[in-house]
Structure formats: C-alpha cells, structure tokens
Design an enzyme around this catalytic site. Sequence first.
Site, mmCIF file in Angstrom:
data_model
loop_
_atom_site.group_PDB
_atom_site.id
_atom_site.type_symbol
_atom_site.label_atom_id
_atom_site.label_comp_id
_atom_site.label_asym_id
_atom_site.label_seq_id
_atom_site.Cartn_x
_atom_site.Cartn_y
_atom_site.Cartn_z
ATOM 1 N N LYS A 32 0.818 -1.230 0.000
ATOM 2 C CA LYS A 32 0.000 0.000 0.000
ATOM 3 C C LYS A 32 0.844 1.268 0.000
ATOM 4 O O LYS A 32 0.357 2.346 -0.313
ATOM 5 C CB LYS A 32 -0.980 0.005 1.161
ATOM 6 C CG LYS A 32 -0.355 0.142 2.525
ATOM 7 C CD LYS A 32 -1.435 0.253 3.593
ATOM 8 C CE LYS A 32 -0.818 0.295 4.974
ATOM 9 N NZ LYS A 32 -1.755 0.367 6.045
ATOM 10 N N GLY A 37 9.229 -1.697 2.357
ATOM 11 C CA GLY A 37 8.670 -1.570 3.710
ATOM 12 C C GLY A 37 9.428 -0.593 4.595
ATOM 13 O O GLY A 37 10.099 0.331 4.110
ATOM 14 N N ALA A 116 -4.687 -3.825 1.224
ATOM 15 C CA ALA A 116 -5.343 -5.131 1.212
ATOM 16 C C ALA A 116 -6.117 -5.377 2.499
ATOM 17 O O ALA A 116 -5.737 -4.887 3.566
ATOM 18 C CB ALA A 116 -4.291 -6.214 1.040
ATOM 19 N N GLY A 183 16.278 2.864 23.620
ATOM 20 C CA GLY A 183 16.398 1.549 22.958
ATOM 21 C C GLY A 183 17.255 1.699 21.707
ATOM 22 O O GLY A 183 17.978 2.687 21.547
ATOM 23 N N ILE A 185 16.579 2.277 18.437
ATOM 24 C CA ILE A 185 16.335 3.405 17.527
ATOM 25 C C ILE A 185 16.734 4.721 18.199
ATOM 26 O O ILE A 185 17.406 5.569 17.603
ATOM 27 C CB ILE A 185 14.859 3.416 17.068
ATOM 28 C CG1 ILE A 185 14.569 2.155 16.242
ATOM 29 C CG2 ILE A 185 14.530 4.677 16.254
ATOM 30 C CD1 ILE A 185 13.105 1.951 15.871
ATOM 31 N N ALA A 278 10.904 7.872 20.576
ATOM 32 C CA ALA A 278 11.342 6.575 20.015
ATOM 33 C C ALA A 278 11.081 5.510 21.077
ATOM 34 O O ALA A 278 12.009 4.989 21.690
ATOM 35 C CB ALA A 278 12.815 6.644 19.645
ATOM 36 N N GLY A 280 9.045 2.679 20.736
ATOM 37 C CA GLY A 280 8.575 1.362 20.327
ATOM 38 C C GLY A 280 7.717 1.423 19.082
ATOM 39 O O GLY A 280 7.597 2.473 18.438
ATOM 40 N N ASP A 321 7.675 -8.194 11.582
ATOM 41 C CA ASP A 321 7.300 -7.305 12.685
ATOM 42 C C ASP A 321 5.850 -7.497 13.109
ATOM 43 O O ASP A 321 5.493 -7.191 14.251
ATOM 44 C CB ASP A 321 7.505 -5.834 12.273
ATOM 45 C CG ASP A 321 8.939 -5.362 12.469
ATOM 46 O OD1 ASP A 321 9.826 -6.222 12.635
ATOM 47 O OD2 ASP A 321 9.164 -4.138 12.446
ATOM 48 N N HIS A 455 46.091 -11.278 10.174
ATOM 49 C CA HIS A 455 46.658 -10.166 10.932
ATOM 50 C C HIS A 455 47.076 -9.065 9.964
ATOM 51 O O HIS A 455 47.592 -9.372 8.896
ATOM 52 C CB HIS A 455 47.880 -10.643 11.707
ATOM 53 C CG HIS A 455 48.573 -9.537 12.430
ATOM 54 N ND1 HIS A 455 48.088 -8.989 13.599
ATOM 55 C CD2 HIS A 455 49.714 -8.854 12.131
ATOM 56 C CE1 HIS A 455 48.904 -8.026 14.003
ATOM 57 N NE2 HIS A 455 49.894 -7.919 13.120
HETATM 58 P P1 FAD Z 1 7.790 -3.810 7.206
HETATM 59 O O1 FAD Z 1 9.166 -3.561 6.754
HETATM 60 O O2 FAD Z 1 7.194 -2.862 8.184
HETATM 61 O O3 FAD Z 1 6.899 -3.874 5.903
HETATM 62 C C1 FAD Z 1 5.518 -4.046 5.967
HETATM 63 C C2 FAD Z 1 4.906 -3.512 4.693
HETATM 64 O O4 FAD Z 1 3.531 -3.898 4.650
HETATM 65 C C3 FAD Z 1 4.920 -1.999 4.598
HETATM 66 O O5 FAD Z 1 5.532 -1.593 3.396
HETATM 67 C C4 FAD Z 1 3.437 -1.597 4.629
HETATM 68 O O6 FAD Z 1 3.153 -0.475 3.828
HETATM 69 C C5 FAD Z 1 2.789 -2.851 4.071
HETATM 70 N N1 FAD Z 1 1.384 -3.007 4.473
HETATM 71 C C6 FAD Z 1 0.903 -3.005 5.740
HETATM 72 N N2 FAD Z 1 -0.422 -3.207 5.740
HETATM 73 C C7 FAD Z 1 -0.782 -3.353 4.436
HETATM 74 C C8 FAD Z 1 -2.023 -3.573 3.800
HETATM 75 N N3 FAD Z 1 -3.141 -3.702 4.487
HETATM 76 N N4 FAD Z 1 -2.045 -3.657 2.452
HETATM 77 C C9 FAD Z 1 -0.892 -3.533 1.727
HETATM 78 N N5 FAD Z 1 0.305 -3.313 2.293
HETATM 79 C C10 FAD Z 1 0.365 -3.233 3.625
HETATM 80 N N6 FAD Z 1 16.149 -3.940 11.517
HETATM 81 C C11 FAD Z 1 17.362 -4.501 11.280
HETATM 82 O O7 FAD Z 1 17.459 -5.721 11.104
HETATM 83 N N7 FAD Z 1 18.494 -3.729 11.236
HETATM 84 C C12 FAD Z 1 18.458 -2.391 11.428
HETATM 85 O O8 FAD Z 1 19.500 -1.729 11.384
HETATM 86 C C13 FAD Z 1 17.188 -1.774 11.664
HETATM 87 N N8 FAD Z 1 17.096 -0.440 11.838
HETATM 88 C C14 FAD Z 1 15.854 0.133 12.016
HETATM 89 C C15 FAD Z 1 15.765 1.508 12.188
HETATM 90 C C16 FAD Z 1 14.531 2.108 12.373
HETATM 91 C C17 FAD Z 1 14.443 3.620 12.537
HETATM 92 C C18 FAD Z 1 13.352 1.316 12.363
HETATM 93 C C19 FAD Z 1 12.002 1.948 12.524
HETATM 94 C C20 FAD Z 1 13.435 -0.063 12.204
HETATM 95 C C21 FAD Z 1 14.680 -0.665 12.038
HETATM 96 N N9 FAD Z 1 14.800 -2.043 11.890
HETATM 97 C C22 FAD Z 1 16.045 -2.608 11.697
HETATM 98 C C23 FAD Z 1 13.622 -2.932 11.942
HETATM 99 C C24 FAD Z 1 13.206 -3.348 10.534
HETATM 100 O O9 FAD Z 1 12.960 -2.206 9.745
HETATM 101 C C25 FAD Z 1 11.949 -4.207 10.627
HETATM 102 O O10 FAD Z 1 12.192 -5.272 11.522
HETATM 103 C C26 FAD Z 1 11.569 -4.771 9.281
HETATM 104 O O11 FAD Z 1 11.330 -3.747 8.343
HETATM 105 C C27 FAD Z 1 10.309 -5.647 9.407
HETATM 106 O O12 FAD Z 1 9.999 -6.146 8.150
HETATM 107 P P2 FAD Z 1 8.500 -6.580 7.789
HETATM 108 O O13 FAD Z 1 8.580 -7.084 6.376
HETATM 109 O O14 FAD Z 1 7.964 -7.464 8.815
HETATM 110 O O15 FAD Z 1 7.623 -5.241 7.855
#
Ligand code: FAD
Length: 473
Positions: A32, A37, A116, A183, A185, A278, A280, A321, A455
């Site tokens: 969306k 993501g 969706a 934490g 972030i 920041a 959570g 997540d 080394h």
């Molecule tokens: P997401 O990446 O959140 O993707 C979910 C997607 O689903 C989104 O694009 C959203 O638009 C889409 N979506 C949701 N609902 C719908 C719907 N109904 N219809 C269509 N699309 C939809 N992790 C690391 O491993 N290393 C790092 O260094 C790190 N740094 C971070 C820094 C920050 C500031 C933040 C906020 C997070 C960080 N993370 C890091 C965490 C990491 O970004 C997440 O763990 C990861 O993106 C999770 O992936 P995901 O695919 O579960 O969800």
Amino acid sequence: MPSITIIGAGPGGHIAAFEAARRGADVTLIEKEHVGGTCLNSGCIPTKTIKASADALENAHRLAEFGITQTEGDEARFRADMAAVVARKERVRQVLCGGLEKTCKSLNVRLLRGAAELGPDKTVIVRNEDGVEEIKSDSIILATGSCTVDLPSLPIDHEYIINSDDALNLDHVPESMVIVGGGVIGCELAFIYRAFGSAVTVVQGMDRLLPLPSVDVEMSRLLQREAKKRRIKLELGKTVKSAEVRDGKVVCELGPSPFLEGATGPDSTVVTDMVLVAVGRKPNNDGLKLAEAGVEVDGRGWIKADAGMRTSVEGIYAIGDALGPARVMLAHVASAEGLCAVANCFGENRELDYNVIPAGIFTSPEIGTVGLSEEEAVKQGFEVRSQIFQFRELGKAQAQAELPGMFKLICEKTSGRILGVHIAGAHATDLIAEAALAMEKGLTAADLAHTIHAHPTLAEGLYEVSEGWLRAS
Ligand code: FAD
C-alpha cells in the site's frame, strides 16, 4: 503449483515472494505504500545511510589526529548540510527500491499497489485508485509490519515533537534534542544527531541504555561511557511526564520512571528545540480485517503464529514485525520467517529456530550481538564463564585509532560451547557474523581459538577472546 498472496512488501514479504516465485508458485505481492517496507524506506537503510554521513563528519573532525592538515588557509570547518544528507538518503532508497521492483518483474511476481484486507475463504480484497480487486489463493502470508507509536503525553506534531520517520527527513540540525527512549532506535539517532552537532539528551525509563535481554549489560555500560565522552546527556530511570510547545521551544517535565522499581528523584524541567519520541512500535493492522477473518491477535494487536508461522486460520501465515516483540523485530528475522512460511506453503513442516540471531546496533561505537547475554544464560540455568578482550589491545584498532570497544565471549563452563558473543567497537556489526556461524554450528571457544585469523584485523579480537577463555580454564 500453489498460488500465494503476500500482503506487505517489506523484507519479510518481498523475500517470501521471491522465494515462492523461484519455487514456481503463482505469486501476488501487495503493497500500500513503498516496496521495501519500513526497512528500506524509514528503518534500516535510511538510518544507516544518514549514519554514514554522521561518521564522515566525525572523521573529518579527526583528520588532524591522522596527520592530515590543510595545505593553506584556516583550519577546515565542516558541518552537516541536511538537505544534501537527506537527498543522498533518498537516492540510496530509490536505487534499492528500484532493484526490488526489477526483481519482481524478472521473477514474475505480480506487484499490486493498494491496501489489502482479508475477505472470506482465503480471499484478499485490494483497493486502489483503479478500483477493487478480489484475489483467491491457496495460501496468504501476512507481512504487514509495524509503525511508530504515539504517546498521549507526547503528541507528535512533526515539527517540535517528532517520531523516527520525521527524524530521517529533517531539513536542519536542531540546536538541542531530547530523545525519549534509549532503545536501539533512540540510541542510534542520539549518536547521529550528536555527530551532526545537536546537544542531545536521552531519557530512558530503565536504568541502562539498550535495556534488552539480548544485549549484555557490559555493552550498555560501554555505550553509556561513550555517550558521556560525546557529551550526550543521559537521564536514566526517568520519564518525560509532559511536553509543551512554548515560544518555539519544547518545555519537558521529567520525573522518576514508573517502569523502574524504586526510581526516585525530584522532577526537573528541560527546555529543548525538538523532542524525538522513540518508544517502540505498534502493529500495522488497520483495515486488514483480521478479526473478521478469524486471525487471532494478542492483547496489543500483534498477530499470533506458531514456530512455522501458521496463524489460527489454516492457510494463512504471518511473518516479521507483525508478530511483535515476542519474536525478534529485525529485518533479517522477517526474511527468515518469510522463507519458513513459504516452505510450509509448499507442504513442508519447517520451524524457525530463534536461538542464533545476530543483531547489529549502529551506535558509535557499533554493537553486534548473537546468542545469550551473561545474565540471560545464568537465568536459563547454564553454568557459564565469560571472557573479555579490549579493542585497544589489537594492532589494527591502534592503527585505525578505533580504541573504544570490547569482545565478550560467554561459554558453557565445562564444555566451552559458545552461548553468546557481544562485541562493541568499530565494525562490530560485521564482526558478529563469524560468531553467528560458530554458534550455528555449535562450536566451542577452542574451535574459535584454533582457527587462524588474519593479521592485522579486528577479527583477531575473536581469536584473542577465545584464546583468553581457554587459558583461563
Ligand atoms: P515492514 O518492513 O514494516 O513492511 C511491511 C509492509 O507492509 C509496509 O511496506 C506496509 O506499507 C505494508 N502493508 C501493511 N499493511 C498493508 C495492507 N493492508 N495492504 C498492503 N500493504 C500493507 N532492523 C534490522 O534488522 N536492522 C536495522 O539496522 C534496523 N534499523 C531500524 C531503524 C529504524 C528507525 C526502524 C524503525 C526499524 C529498524 N529495523 C532494523 C527494523 C526493521 O525495519 C523491521 O524489523 C523490518 O522492516 C520488518 O519487516 P516486515 O517485512 O515485517 O515489515
């Protein structure tokens, strides 16, 4: 071949889509907002790109330490040009997003834009500007991720009180910033904005930075020392009770944390240019219609799934997540969960083992962790012995003037089996990979010590710490 519909194109969803397509499934990937993501658009990659600018600035300020001086004129003065920093971050984001879209095309993954929701009988309804589409498939993978949390006492106005998404798009460096939350972030952004020149205060409800079970307390202590060296002010065991914008400033009332037993001390007032919240993440479930489809969630809305990513509805899986902090909210974990869910869509019976998950924290210095902290290992009933080796004892650390840092090895006392490795220091987030492989393969301190390390490298620290562990036993 099965048909699989995946909702969400973050690192969980797109890796699942690519794997399913490579296995020959008919795949629809729905997004969306932006492909990639949170990770690519407002998480891992934007923070690390901006961190690279912060590191460049810090290094520029240290040039004289390396014997580099200007040939003529005044001493060089460097500052962060935030418009250029954010533009660079955008370019990196676009390159990577474009790459994902190309891979969708080359693998025949149908990338569908729109929001969706779940319908009856494993249908997914997608709404976008072209109308409404209904997709029926054999399996559905929910990879909907998480988003920033708002606190009622700190309403985000995106100007004075901001969230992490806003912090990655600032057009100037505020003179001062209060970061609520120490934490991962909060800490990463604290070091970035301090390097850019902001006077940063971190308010953390618990008694240490990074108060996560997976982060050894020694790493928190080291980071706290490094924060103080950089004049980042730490308010541990405190909470921001209220924040009010007055005459272009934010007036924050701080008090003892309700989350820390025995936290005391007088209330105080901090006046700042900006407050960054920041604290959570929350689930991204709005409009998904999980309850109507019978998909169970916990009290906070995180989707419930077993170790094979199966939700309460047969044929519907959830990853990343969206499963919340009871699992591990990291990009590579979302991807691993995606691979596991796809295998199960193909009739396998796979479960994900969460015992060996490396994690990187991009502070200054970096922190890399894998396995148990010493405290967790003891809590789990292991008889442990740990060993520490300091970065400053390495030739490469001296050569590169990267002195702060340590390697900590936690092993089972009698067998020497590695239970956890925690590294703070330059390139710790890369160095942790060797430890992850060692743990994945069930290796011991002796196995690490008997491996020849090149080394002069920082990786020699892993050799030294395991050698030290052996000598002490
Ligand atoms: P997401 O990446 O959140 O993707 C979910 C997607 O689903 C989104 O694009 C959203 O638009 C889409 N979506 C949701 N609902 C719908 C719907 N109904 N219809 C269509 N699309 C939809 N992790 C690391 O491993 N290393 C790092 O260094 C790190 N740094 C971070 C820094 C920050 C500031 C933040 C906020 C997070 C960080 N993370 C890091 C965490 C990491 O970004 C997440 O763990 C990861 O993106 C999770 O992936 P995901 O695919 O579960 O969800």
